[in-house]
Every structure is written in structure tokens, then in C-alpha cells.
Design a protein around this motif. Structure first.
Motif, PDB file in Angstrom:
ATOM      1  N   LYS A 341       4.848  11.216   7.555  1.00  0.00           N
ATOM      2  CA  LYS A 341       5.138  10.024   6.759  1.00  0.00           C
ATOM      3  C   LYS A 341       4.523  10.173   5.367  1.00  0.00           C
ATOM      4  O   LYS A 341       3.547  10.906   5.175  1.00  0.00           O
ATOM      5  N   PRO A 342       5.100   9.485   4.375  1.00  0.00           N
ATOM      6  CA  PRO A 342       4.498   9.506   3.040  1.00  0.00           C
ATOM      7  C   PRO A 342       3.044   9.054   3.079  1.00  0.00           C
ATOM      8  O   PRO A 342       2.655   8.228   3.911  1.00  0.00           O
ATOM      9  N   SER A 343       2.248   9.613   2.183  1.00  0.00           N
ATOM     10  CA  SER A 343       0.813   9.332   2.019  1.00  0.00           C
ATOM     11  C   SER A 343      -0.066  10.135   2.968  1.00  0.00           C
ATOM     12  O   SER A 343      -1.295  10.029   2.915  1.00  0.00           O
ATOM     13  N   MET A 344       0.528  10.949   3.840  1.00  0.00           N
ATOM     14  CA  MET A 344      -0.279  11.831   4.680  1.00  0.00           C
ATOM     15  C   MET A 344      -0.844  12.984   3.851  1.00  0.00           C
ATOM     16  O   MET A 344      -0.186  13.481   2.945  1.00  0.00           O
ATOM     17  N   GLU A 363       4.855  13.180  -0.302  1.00  0.00           N
ATOM     18  CA  GLU A 363       5.485  12.213  -1.197  1.00  0.00           C
ATOM     19  C   GLU A 363       6.747  11.631  -0.575  1.00  0.00           C
ATOM     20  O   GLU A 363       7.026  10.444  -0.693  1.00  0.00           O
ATOM     21  N   SER A 364       7.547  12.486   0.081  1.00  0.00           N
ATOM     22  CA  SER A 364       8.782  12.025   0.712  1.00  0.00           C
ATOM     23  C   SER A 364       9.158  12.959   1.845  1.00  0.00           C
ATOM     24  O   SER A 364       8.718  14.118   1.882  1.00  0.00           O
ATOM     25  N   ASP A 416      -6.679   5.216  -1.932  1.00  0.00           N
ATOM     26  CA  ASP A 416      -6.272   4.150  -1.026  1.00  0.00           C
ATOM     27  C   ASP A 416      -4.890   4.432  -0.462  1.00  0.00           C
ATOM     28  O   ASP A 416      -3.956   4.775  -1.201  1.00  0.00           O
ATOM     29  N   GLY A 417      -4.766   4.296   0.824  1.00  0.00           N
ATOM     30  CA  GLY A 417      -3.472   4.487   1.476  1.00  0.00           C
ATOM     31  C   GLY A 417      -3.229   5.894   1.965  1.00  0.00           C
ATOM     32  O   GLY A 417      -2.339   6.129   2.781  1.00  0.00           O
ATOM     33  N   HIS A 418      -4.001   6.864   1.479  1.00  0.00           N
ATOM     34  CA  HIS A 418      -3.841   8.247   1.931  1.00  0.00           C
ATOM     35  C   HIS A 418      -4.650   8.467   3.204  1.00  0.00           C
ATOM     36  O   HIS A 418      -5.761   7.958   3.344  1.00  0.00           O
ATOM     37  N   PHE A 419      -4.106   9.244   4.120  1.00  0.00           N
ATOM     38  CA  PHE A 419      -4.818   9.509   5.372  1.00  0.00           C
ATOM     39  C   PHE A 419      -4.465  10.907   5.866  1.00  0.00           C
ATOM     40  O   PHE A 419      -3.372  11.427   5.592  1.00  0.00           O
TER      41      PHE A 419
END
Length: 683
Positions: A341-344, A363-364, A416-419
Motif C-alpha cells: 500500500k502507499p506510504s509503506m 508512492e503508488s 507521519d503516515g509512513h510505516f
């Protein structure tokens, strides 16, 4: 694969409770429908036809030139009767002659779709599906009115219920016009973007496409089943003058990856209306879907005159025939769900220094392909494309765990939001035992050059890492600081024992500056004081991949991996494929493993929404040479960043100085056997 069978009563599965007894609706009765709607309603109810094909016997008496017209402004009292020649057939088998939203038909209060009332959702019959019912509750009446406005093209009035009381023909015509406009816009857009049709390309050149089962990582790759020629499906009938979307049965004439050449039932050997479509598309259904979904099934206008009893024709043609599994569309949907998923956050090879990895953000995700943006890229232009099963990406902490070089990020903490991506989502490598005889630094081997994928080169093991990973360098063109070493696993299909190219009649690229040509491994090992890596340590597995020389597919240009191009398999050496990009020179061919996640079936781009790069246009030698140089420049952008660009410049100089051709001999293995895969090492 589902095989169609009739039961003892001559009906299709799931429809045994339907009553097929009764007499036809006479033409004379149909002509007076408009005048006798109320008085004859009970009579018609007694004569309702039930047919598992979604047809009714009265269709046989309908004329070919059907037409309908009605004003959408008519009031409830001014509802015009349906023309007697209009073969509106609904799949619950009933003939509705009073489509006013009360007796037989209903209009969805959410999306405005007109359909059979009995097939609508819930007791109130206000919505065509569960999703519309839920959407109505969450989006309020405002969403409902906007949806209706799209369908009818008319602004809402204070009396919103008038939409439900408009004549059926007017509603169908408005909806058909709206759909036609959308399709026209989509068609224009797609042509301007691509200008390429796989169907025309396959037909005009009699090409053969690699079957979907060759691509285990692609949607439906492991559950394609027995889909083949002669399988029957229900598809939209485009040869029809009705104002609404109707369906008919077609058979698969030819398969090309996900794409199928279809021919409507009843056309026999006539190919005039054959058409290509993606069999995983939303408009392709197994036989019986129309009957279960309340959709109209109408024969094409061109052949309406051929048979007087279409029901009997279908019974004869479909008994014993194969169709798609009933859960086919569900499987397609499930196979296109991707865990990334995005933000991984992931670790991926640094394209400026192949010897190390760095952190990047997803990103996508398109069809399982990831656009990764390096974490330090503020404008998000420094990106890298690869498949989620690529050996180039790993979980956070992978580099440290095996001793691989890693570029630390200037970013001290995650945004923030990245994992971090869970480790179990990445492709697994085969476990190896490094305790016994194993690779050692300085051993020689042959390897596909990641900076020139058309070449297999003389290479050296520069470093042995943990978990079976090796750092490899190309002899004669390595950077002094080792920044162009690259990581391959010991089981990688991209590394080979000494002598692999010779036994398989592949031109081996010698070290740059080596003058004793033709190159001989025995002499080179003696001169360099080196030993060859033991043959038994290499991957010898050759799967039954199913590829054949000449097959078409869609392949990633790995030197510019955002591009997916029309390509051809030109050589097969056991599990190794030579991929040629149609229209381009052989200089840009790639050696790729048969299980590479960068190969896809014909139609993959269309299915996933990815843009396909068509074949390069056939031009003169001079202009192609010019475009060739242009593409070479573009290709170098994938692994850019070295200010000196030493390895790439050396390789381009080598290519400019000498042309390496591949011998076409008996070693081109179209079988998947492993005979003569390796030769004995010379002392």
C-alpha cells in the motif's frame, strides 16, 4: 471450467422451478397491448414465460427493425405503450407489458437504473442492489438526485417521483445515450494515449501470445483453469438497435493472453462481427449470468432472421458446451488485490550506487508494480519502479541483517503516515546451507550484467554475505570503489557456472581490454590465478514454464522500468528467455528468467490500467539508428547518478566498438528439459 447440462426437464441448472409450459404471445395480442394494458394484465400474468436463457418464446415473432421513441416529460397518465415490435426481454422469464414503475418495472432511487421489479433489492424494491441501498443511506437524497440527473439528463423537479413514472422507453433511451457518450469519450482517450490494438496486431501477423498460465505472479496466473477456444460466454450485444444494453452468447475463437477473439452464437463461420475483448473485463460473464441477474438476452440483428426458435437453437448449441466458472469474476477481483500500500517503507537498490540499498516509500501500486520514491526526495521525482516480488526490494533492516551496504537517510525519523512494510510480504528466497562447500571471494562465474541486460559477462564474486547473498562484479569494467557491484542470491537464475554460454551457444562478453580473443575460460583462469565456482552450487531447477519461441507478451524495459512494452520471446535456454522489444534493435534485448515478475500476459496493461508502450514504428535504417541512440541515452537514466558514469560509459564504448551477435543453433531449447545445461569445467 463449468460444463453446461440440462436436467430431465430440459432446463438449465438453478432454474428448475421455472414454468416453461404455456402458449406463445400472439402477435395480434401484442399489437393491442397499448389499448388493453389494464384489462389484459391478468391474462398476461397467466402467460408469463420462464426461460433460463433470459429469453421468451414471443421473441421469435418480433420483427428486426425495432424502434422506440417517447418524451421524457410525459406525465403518468400520458405513458405510451411499448411498441409491439420492441423485444424487451427480461431474464426472470416474464414479459412485462406495463412498465410504469408499479406493475413490472422499477427505478433505483440511488442510481436511476431501470430494471425488473422482482429483481430489485429489499421488499420495497427501491434499490437495484445492496450497494445502492447503503449508498443512499450514507449519501442522502442529494446523491440520489445527482445520480438521476446523470442518467436522465434532466434537472430534478419538486416532484422527484416523476422520474420513476416516466415511460420505460424514455428512461432506457436517456441512459443509453449517457452510456454511449461515456464510451465515446473513453474510446477517444484510449486511442490518443495508445493508438495500439493487440487484437489487430495479433490478427494481422498471425502471432501467438504466451498463455496466462506462464505468469504465476499475474492476475489469474494460478487459477486460469481450462479457459480455451470454444468456451462460451455472455457478452454485450453491439449489433442491436435497442436503446438499452442487451447481451448475447459468444464463443472464444482465439485466445491471446487475457484477450479473446469472440464470435456471436449463430454466425457459424462468418467472422464479419468478430471482436476482441479482455476476458477478465466486467462485461464478460458465464452462460446463465443473464438469467440470474435479470438482464436481457437478445440475438444480433444481423442474424435475427436465421432461426424462428432461438431458444431451441441455444439449447442445441450449449448442451455440453463449456463456460466460465460461476465465480470467475470473483477470482479476478481477488487476484488483483495487492498487499503493498502507499506510504509503506522498503529498502531498495540505490540506482546511483548498485552496491548499496536505501529507504524508499511506496508512492503508488498498479497491477502489483510499485512506484518507489527515495525517502530523501523532497519533490518525489527521484523514483524507482519494480514489481512487489522483485529481488531488488526488501524489508527495513534487511541490509544490516546480511551485511549489505546501506545508505543512511538524512531523515532522522519516519514521516507521519509512513510505516515499515511487514517482512512476510516480500518474495522469499530459497534457504541454502553455507556451512559446507560454498562460494568464496575471487571465484569466477558468468552473470547477466545489470547495466546491460543483453549481455552475459565474465564476472567475479567480490563478497560473500549472509543468507546466501553474493556481491558480484563484472570483470574489466568495475569502479575502483566497488560502487557498481551488485547483489545476487546464490539461487538466482541470473548467475551461471563457467562454460554456460559456450555449451548453450551464447556469445559471452569478455572483460574489457582482454585481447586474447576468442575468449577461453581455461586460459583466463590460469592467467588470473582464479578458480571457477563449483557447478553444483548453482540453481539447476528448470520449471515447466510453457514459453515458446515467437510468443508475444508484455515486458518491462528493465533499463527504464516504468515502461511496459510489446515484446517477443526470441530464444529459450532452459529457464532463460531472450526478450526482444518489437520495433527496436536487438541491442536492447534482455535476458530474463522465465519466472521474472517483469513479464506479463498480453492484455495485462489493459486489465490493470497501466500504459502499454506500442512497438516502435518501422522506419528507415538512418532514422532508427537515431532513435536507437536516443533510447540508449534514455536507458542510462535508470542507473544514473555516478558523476563519472564509469561502468556505463565503458559498456557503451564496448558496444560501439564491437557488435556481439547470438549464434542461433541447436541450443535454443524450446523444451524445458535441463539436458546439457552445464559442461564440465576445464582444469
Amino acid at each position: 471450467m463449468k460444463r453446461l447440462k440440462k436436467n430431465s426437464r430440459g432446463l438449465w441448472p438453478g432454474k428448475e422451478k421455472w414454468n416453461c409450459q404455456g402458449e406463445k404471445i400472439k402477435q395480434k395480442e401484442k399489437d393491442h397491448i397499448g389499448e388493453q394494458q389494464k384489462t389484459e394484465h391478468s391474462t398476461h400474468s397467466e402467460r408469463k414465460r420462464r426461460d433460463s436463457f433470459g429469453m421468451f418464446d414471443g421473441y421469435d415473432s418480433c420483427s428486426e427493425d425495432t424502434s422506440s421513441s417517447s418524451s421524457s416529460d410525459e406525465s403518468e397518465e400520458e405513458v405510451a405503450p411499448l411498441p409491439s415490435s420492441l423485444p424487451i426481454i427480461k431474464n426472470n422469464g416474464q414479459v412485462y407489458t406495463y412498465p410504469d414503475g408499479k406493475s413490472g418495472m422499477a427505478t433505483c432511487e440511488m442510481c436511476g437504473m431501470v430494471g425488473v421489479r422482482d429483481a430489485f433489492y429489499s421488499k420495497t424494491k427501491r434499490f437495484c442492489s445492496v450497494s445502492c441501498s447503503r449508498s443512499y443511506s450514507s449519501n442522502s437524497k442529494k446523491a440520489s438526485i445527482l445520480a438521476r440527473l446523470q442518467v436522465t439528463g434532466k434537472p430534478p423537479t419538486k416532484k422527484a417521483k416523476v422520474l420513476q413514472k416516466q415511460p420505460l422507453v424514455a428512461k432506457l433511451a436517456a441512459y443509453a445515450q449517457y452510456q454511449a457518450t461515456l464510451q465515446s469519450q473513453a474510446k477517444t482517450k484510449s486511442v490518443s494515449l495508445e493508438g495500439f490494438s493487440w487484437g489487430n496486431y495479433i490478427n494481422s501477423n498471425s502471432f501467438i501470445a504466451a498463455p496466462v498460465t506462464c505468469f504465476k505472479h499475474a492476475p489469474m496466473g494460478t487459477c486460469w483453469g481450462d479457459i480455451s477456444e470454444n468456451v462460451r460466454v455472455e457478452v454485450p450485444n453491439t449489433d442491436c438497435s435497442l436503446p438499452t444494453k442487451v447481451f448475447w452468447i459468444a464463443g472464444i475463437v482465439k485466445l491471446a493472453g487475457y484477450n479473446a477473439l469472440l464470435r456471436y452464437e449463430g454466425f457459424e463461420s462468418d467472422s464479419s462481427l468478430d471482436f476482441w475483448c479482455n476476458i477478465c473485463g466486467s462485461d464478460i460473464h458465464p452462460v446463465g449470468w443473464c438469467a440470474a441477474s435479470g438482464k436481457p438476452l437478445v440475438p444480433p440483428r444481423t442474424i435475427q432472421h436465421k432461426y424462428t426458435n432461438w431458444k431451441a437453437f441455444l439449447v442445441k448449441r450449449l448442451t455440453g458446451a463449456k463456460t466460465l466458472p460461476p465465480d470467475f469474476s470473483q477470482k479476478v477481483s481477488e487476484s488483483m488485490q495487492y498487499p503493498f500500500k502507499p506510504s509503506m517503507r522498503v529498502e531498495v537498490v540505490d540506482k546511483t550506487h548498485l552496491c548499496r540499498t536505501r529507504v524508499a516509500i511506496v508512492e503508488s501500486v498498479i497491477g502489483g508494480r510499485l512506484r518507489l520514491v527515495y525517502e530523501e526526495s523532497e519533490d518525489k521525482t527521484d523514483d524507482f519502479w519494480c514489481h512487489m516480488y522483485s529481488p531488488l526490494i526488501h524489508h527495513i533492516g534487511w541490509s544490516r541483517s546480511i551485511g549489505h551496504r546501506f545508505k543512511r537517510s538524512d531523515i532522522t525519523k519516519k514521516q507521519d503516515g509512513h510505516f515499515d512494510t511487514p517482512p512476510h510480504l516480500f518474495a522469499k528466497v530459497k534457504e541454502v546451507d553455507q556451512s559446507g562447500e560454498w562460494y568464496k571471494e575471487g571465484m569466477k562465474l558468468e552473470a547477466i550484467d545489470p547495466l546491460n541486460l543483453s549481455a552475459i559477462c565474465v564476472a567475479t564474486i567480490r563478497k560473500v554475505l549472509a543468507d546466501g547473498f553474493l556481491m558480484i562484479g563484472i570483470d574489466g569494467s568495475e569502479a575502483a570503489d566497488g560502487s557498481d557491484w551488485f547483489c545476487y542470491h546464490a539461487t538466482s537464475p541470473s548467475i551461471f557456472p563457467v562454460g554456460f554460454c559456450e555449451i548453450n551457444m551464447i556469445e559471452l562478453t569478455p572483460p574489457r581490454g582482454y585481447t586474447k580473443l576468442p575468449f577461453k575460460w581455461f586460459d583466463y583462469l590460469r592467467e588470473t590465478g582464479s578458480i571457477a565456482a563449483p557447478v553444483k552450487l548453482f540453481n539447476k531447477d528448470v520449471p515447466n514454464h510453457g514459453f515458446r519461441v515467437g510468443m508475444k507478451l508484455e515486458a518491462v524495459d528493465l533499463m527504464e522500468p516504468r515502461l511496459v512494452c510489446v515484446a517477443t520471446v526470441t530464444r529459450i535456454i532452459h529457464r532463460l528467455l531472450r526478450i526482444h522489444f518489437d520495433g527496436w534493435e536487438e541491442e536492447y534485448d534482455q535476458w530474463v528468467d522465465c519466472e521474472s515478475p517483469d513479464l506479463y500476459p498480453v492484455g495485462w496493461c489493459q486489465l490493470t490500467g497501466y500504459q502499454l508502450q506500442p512497438p516502435a514504428p518501422q522506419t528507415s535504417r538512418e532514422s532508427q539508428s537515431g532513435s536507437s541512440k536516443q533510447k540508449k541515452k534514455a536507458k542510462s537514466q535508470q542507473y544514473k547518478g555516478h558523476k563519472k558514469m564509469t561502468p556505463l560509459q565503458l559498456k557503451e564504448e564496448l558496444l560501439d566498438g564491437e557488435e556481439y551477435s547470438f549464434l542461433q543453433g541447436a541450443s535454443d531449447q524450446e523444451s524445458n528439459g535441463s539436458a546439457n545445461y552445464y559442461i564440465k569445467q576445464e582444469p
